[in-house]
Design a protein around this motif. Structure first.
Motif, PDB file in Angstrom:
ATOM      1  N   VAL A 106      30.777  -8.206  57.264  1.00  0.00           N
ATOM      2  CA  VAL A 106      29.419  -7.782  56.920  1.00  0.00           C
ATOM      3  C   VAL A 106      28.452  -8.963  56.933  1.00  0.00           C
ATOM      4  CG1 VAL A 106      27.991  -6.706  55.138  1.00  0.00           C
ATOM      5  CG2 VAL A 106      30.339  -5.906  55.510  1.00  0.00           C
ATOM      6  N   CYS A 107      27.328  -8.766  57.603  1.00  0.00           N
ATOM      7  CA  CYS A 107      26.229  -9.736  57.587  1.00  0.00           C
ATOM      8  C   CYS A 107      25.234  -9.311  56.505  1.00  0.00           C
ATOM      9  CB  CYS A 107      25.473  -9.732  58.915  1.00  0.00           C
ATOM     10  SG  CYS A 107      26.506  -9.949  60.363  1.00  0.00           S
ATOM     11  N   ARG A 108      24.774 -10.253  55.717  1.00  0.00           N
ATOM     12  CA  ARG A 108      23.780  -9.934  54.684  1.00  0.00           C
ATOM     13  C   ARG A 108      22.701 -11.003  54.623  1.00  0.00           C
ATOM     14  NH1 ARG A 108      25.183  -5.826  51.224  1.00  0.00           N
ATOM     15  NH2 ARG A 108      27.423  -5.352  51.303  1.00  0.00           N
ATOM     16  N   ALA A 109      21.477 -10.554  54.352  1.00  0.00           N
ATOM     17  CA  ALA A 109      20.385 -11.497  54.102  1.00  0.00           C
ATOM     18  C   ALA A 109      19.458 -10.889  53.064  1.00  0.00           C
ATOM     19  CB  ALA A 109      19.613 -11.778  55.390  1.00  0.00           C
TER      20      ALA A 109
ATOM     21  N   PRO B 155      34.125 -11.046  55.327  1.00  0.00           N
ATOM     22  CA  PRO B 155      34.801  -9.757  55.182  1.00  0.00           C
ATOM     23  C   PRO B 155      34.512  -9.209  53.785  1.00  0.00           C
ATOM     24  CG  PRO B 155      36.340 -11.510  55.803  1.00  0.00           C
ATOM     25  CD  PRO B 155      35.077 -12.167  55.377  1.00  0.00           C
ATOM     26  N   GLU B 156      34.128  -7.930  53.749  1.00  0.00           N
ATOM     27  CA  GLU B 156      33.872  -7.276  52.462  1.00  0.00           C
ATOM     28  C   GLU B 156      34.590  -5.940  52.462  1.00  0.00           C
ATOM     29  OE1 GLU B 156      29.774  -6.826  51.334  1.00  0.00           O
ATOM     30  OE2 GLU B 156      29.212  -8.810  52.073  1.00  0.00           O
ATOM     31  N   GLN B 157      35.007  -5.506  51.297  1.00  0.00           N
ATOM     32  CA  GLN B 157      35.548  -4.152  51.186  1.00  0.00           C
ATOM     33  C   GLN B 157      34.397  -3.195  50.912  1.00  0.00           C
ATOM     34  OE1 GLN B 157      39.270  -5.347  48.673  1.00  0.00           O
ATOM     35  NE2 GLN B 157      39.679  -3.386  49.665  1.00  0.00           N
ATOM     36  N   ILE B 158      34.327  -2.143  51.701  1.00  0.00           N
ATOM     37  CA  ILE B 158      33.176  -1.244  51.708  1.00  0.00           C
ATOM     38  C   ILE B 158      33.581   0.137  51.193  1.00  0.00           C
ATOM     39  CG2 ILE B 158      31.476  -0.139  53.236  1.00  0.00           C
ATOM     40  CD1 ILE B 158      31.160  -3.156  52.992  1.00  0.00           C
ATOM     41  N   ALA B 159      32.766   0.686  50.311  1.00  0.00           N
ATOM     42  CA  ALA B 159      33.028   2.050  49.810  1.00  0.00           C
ATOM     43  C   ALA B 159      32.859   3.071  50.930  1.00  0.00           C
ATOM     44  CB  ALA B 159      32.076   2.364  48.661  1.00  0.00           C
ATOM     45  N   LEU B 160      33.604   4.154  50.856  1.00  0.00           N
ATOM     46  CA  LEU B 160      33.540   5.179  51.908  1.00  0.00           C
ATOM     47  C   LEU B 160      32.188   5.893  51.933  1.00  0.00           C
ATOM     48  CD1 LEU B 160      37.091   6.826  51.922  1.00  0.00           C
ATOM     49  CD2 LEU B 160      36.125   5.128  53.476  1.00  0.00           C
ATOM     50  N   THR B 161      31.450   5.836  50.843  1.00  0.00           N
ATOM     51  CA  THR B 161      30.116   6.456  50.823  1.00  0.00           C
ATOM     52  C   THR B 161      29.096   5.597  51.574  1.00  0.00           C
ATOM     53  OG1 THR B 161      29.831   5.386  48.683  1.00  0.00           O
ATOM     54  CG2 THR B 161      30.402   7.740  48.672  1.00  0.00           C
TER      55      THR B 161
END
Lengths: 335, 335
Positions: A264-267, A280-286
Motif C-alpha cells: 500500500v502507498c500512502r501520503a 505491506p499492510e493487512q487490509i480489511a475485506l470492507t
C-alpha cells in the motif's frame, strides 16, 4: 517511441486526423541497441525494428537499403532531435531511481530544442519536476507524463479538471508486479515461484528488484505528491518496505483470516509537508483495496470537496500504458 | 445561481483570481419567487436572498433600499440576460423529465445571447444535447454540465481527457436517495420510514417520485449514453423500474444472504445502438457496488483501452454539486 505506442498510433491514425486534426510522421527512433536514428522525411518503424533484431553491423546495412539511402545516425539526443526535426519527443527510457537519468536529460533537450516532451518514465518527475515544468512553460511547450502512474489512466489530467481542489492525502495499490506476486502466493505458490510466474506473464522484468523492494511504488507515490500536492519530496523521505520478507505462509494465513496483505502507498498532508509510506499492510475485506487482484490498480484520493474519490483500473489491456502517451500527444498538439 | 454555488465562489475567489486569472461579479439572480433580477454593476446576493425570505412585495422595497436604487426587473430570460450583461449563465432549474424545460430554453437563450451556459439540470442533455452542443460551437461558447451526474465529479471531463477511446458499456449506482433508502431498509426501517429519514437528512425532496421511480437515475443514464457514447436515446428506450415495490423484509433478506439490492444503471453498446436499464438488482458481495452505501455513488466504464475503469465517490461533501459548476466556470473562461 516504443513499438506498442507505434502500433496504437497507427491504429488511431484516421481518428487522430479526422476528429483531432492531427497527422504525424515518425522521424526518429533511438534505443540502446540502435543508437540515434533520424530521417526528417519519415522512418518505417517496422523496417527499423526488424533490423534491430539482426546483429548491429548487418542491421545498418539493411536500414540503408530499406530507406534507399544512408540513414542519418546522430550521436546524441540533441543532434538526433535536430536531425529528426522533432516536434514531439516520446521518452520511454528505464527508471533510474537515484538520478532520473537519462530521462531528465532527454526531456530537457527536447524542451530546449522546441519540442513537446512526453514521458512514461517517472524518474524525471521525482528528480526534476519543477525545473522541467518551468522550462516547458518558458518554451511554450508541454511536459506531460500521464503514463507514469496507473498505466495511461488520466490521473494527473483528472486533477487538472478539478481547479482549486485541495488534495489532502491518498492511498492505493500502484505496483502490478507485487500485487500479482501476492495473489499467486495466496493461491499456493512460494515467493520465488510467484515471481517467476509474474516474469513469465511479462508483468515483472528479469530484474524485478525495483518492484519487489517497492522502489517503483515509492517513485509513483513521490510523483503524485510532487505534482498533485505541489510538495517536492525526496525518495528517502518515503518510508519504504518491499515484500521480499513476506513468506507465503503468512500471506495465505492473512488472506484466510480476512485481512490480506497488499503493498500500500500512502501520503498525507501535514502542517508543514507530507508524510508518506509504501509497505505491506493487512487490509480489511470492507476496504476496496482487498479486492484489487493481479494487474489491477487502485487509488483513493481525499480532497476538500470530495472526501473520498477513488479510481480502480481493472485488468489493464495491452495498450493501457502506451495509450497515456497517445492521450498526452493529443493534449500537446490537439486544438 | 444557487446559494451554495455563490458561497463556494466567494470561498474560492482569491484562488480563482490568483491562479486562474478569473474575477467575477454576480449581475443577475432569478428564481420562481424573485422573478428576474439584474444589475450589471453587481448584486449583493445575501441581500437579495434575505429579501427572498420576506414576502414578495416587501422584498422589492428592501432590495431597492439595499442597492440604493430601483432594482431592474426583467420579464423573461432573454431580457434578463441582456439587463445583466451576462457572460455566463449558471442554470439550476428543476428536472422536467418529459421536456427538459425550462432548462432547454434558458440554455438556448444564454448561448444565443453570447454567454457560456453551465447547467446542473440533466433534462436539457437528454432532450436537446445535440442542438445545444452545436449552438454552443456555432457561437464560440461552452455548454457544460459536469454537475449533472455524480455531483461534481468530472466524469464528462475525464472522457474529454481520453481521446479516441471507445466506451462500450457502463454500470453503476447514481441515485443517492434510493441508495440511502435501501441502506435504511437493510438496517430495519420500513420503506416509508426510510424515505422520511432520507427526507429529514435533506437527501430526498418532499416529492421523491423522481428518485423512487428511477426517473433521476434513468435521466443520468441517458445523459451518459447521449454524451459519452454519442448515441441519442429516448427515456422510454431505457427499461426502468424503481424501488417502490421492494419490501423491507426482502431487502433485509437479500443483504443477509450476501446479495443485497441496489438500484443499478446499465448501458451496453450493441451493433446498432445501445441497450440500457435502471432497476433493482441483487449484487454479489465481490462486486464493489455491494459496498456503495448511503450517498456514495459508483460507476464502472468498459472501454477498449481500459477494460474496467471505475470511479467511486464516497460521502460527497456539501459543496460537491456546486463544485461541478465552479469547475465548469474555470473550463469556460480560464486561460
Amino acid at each position: 517511441m516504443n513499438r506498442t505506442l507505434e502500433q496504437l498510433l497507427r491504429n488511431r491514425e484516421a481518428e487522430l486526423r479526422d476528429r483531432h486534426g492531427i497527422s504525424f510522421r515518425i522521424t526518429g527512433i533511438a534505443s540502446r541497441r540502435l543508437g540515434w536514428i533520424a530521417d526528417p522525411t519519415g522512418l518505417n518503424v517496422e523496417h527499423v525494428e526488424n533490423v534491430e533484431r539482426a546483429p548491429l553491423r548487418q542491421a545498418q546495412g539493411k536500414l540503408s537499403r530499406a530507406s534507399g539511402k544512408s540513414a542519418p545516425h546522430a550521436t546524441n539526443v540533441r543532434t538526433w532531435l535536430e536531425a529528426a526535426q522533432a516536434h514531439i519527443l516520446f521518452e520511454a527510457s528505464s527508471l533510474n531511481v537515484q538520478s532520473g537519468q537519462p530521462g531528465v536529460d532527454h526531456i530537457r533537450a527536447a524542451l530546449e530544442h522546441g519540442a513537446h516532451a512526453i514521458t512514461a518514465n517517472k524518474g524525471p518527475i521525482v528528480h526534476a519536476y519543477r525545473e522541467l515544468r518551468d522550462l516547458a512553460v518558458a518554451r511554450g511547450k508541454r511536459f506531460l507524463f500521464e503514463s507514469t502512474v496507473m498505466d495511461g489512466v488520466p490521473i494527473f489530467s483528472l486533477f487538472h479538471e478539478m481547479p482549486t481542489i485541495q488534495l489532502r492525502g491518498f492511498h492505493g495499490i500502484l505496483n502490478s508486479t507485487t500485487n500479482v506476486i501476492l495473489s499467486e502466493m495466496e493461491s499456493g505458490l512460494s515467493f520465488e515461484d510467484s515471481l517467476k510466474r509474474a516474469q513469465s506473464l511479462g508483468i515483472a522484468e528479469t530484474d524485478a528488484t525495483h518492484d519487489i523492494d517497492a522502489w517503483d511504488a515509492a517513485v509513483k507515490t513521490a510523483a503524485l505528491i510532487t505534482v498533485l500536492m505541489d510538495v517536492p519530496i525526496r525518495l528517502d523521505e518515503i518510508k519504504r518496505e518491499g515484500i521480499r520478507n513476506l513468506n507465503a505462509e503468512a500471506v495465505r494465513a492473512a488472506r484466510k483470516e480476512g485481512r490480506p496483505y497488499k503493498l500500500v502507498c500512502r501520503a498525507k498532508k501535514t502542517g508543514s509537508g507530507v508524510t508518506a509510506s509504501v509497505r505491506p499492510e493487512q487490509i480489511a475485506l470492507t476496504d476496496p483495496m482487498s479486492q484489487i487482484a493481479g494487474t489491477s490498480s487502485y487509488i483513493y484520493f481525499e480532497t476538500d470537496i470530495f472526501p473520498g474519490l477513488a479510481i480502480t483500473e481493472e485488468n489493464p489491456g495491452l495498450y493501457a500504458t502506451a495509450y497515456g502517451m497517445l492521450a498526452d500527444f493529443v493534449r500537446a498538439v490537439g486544438p
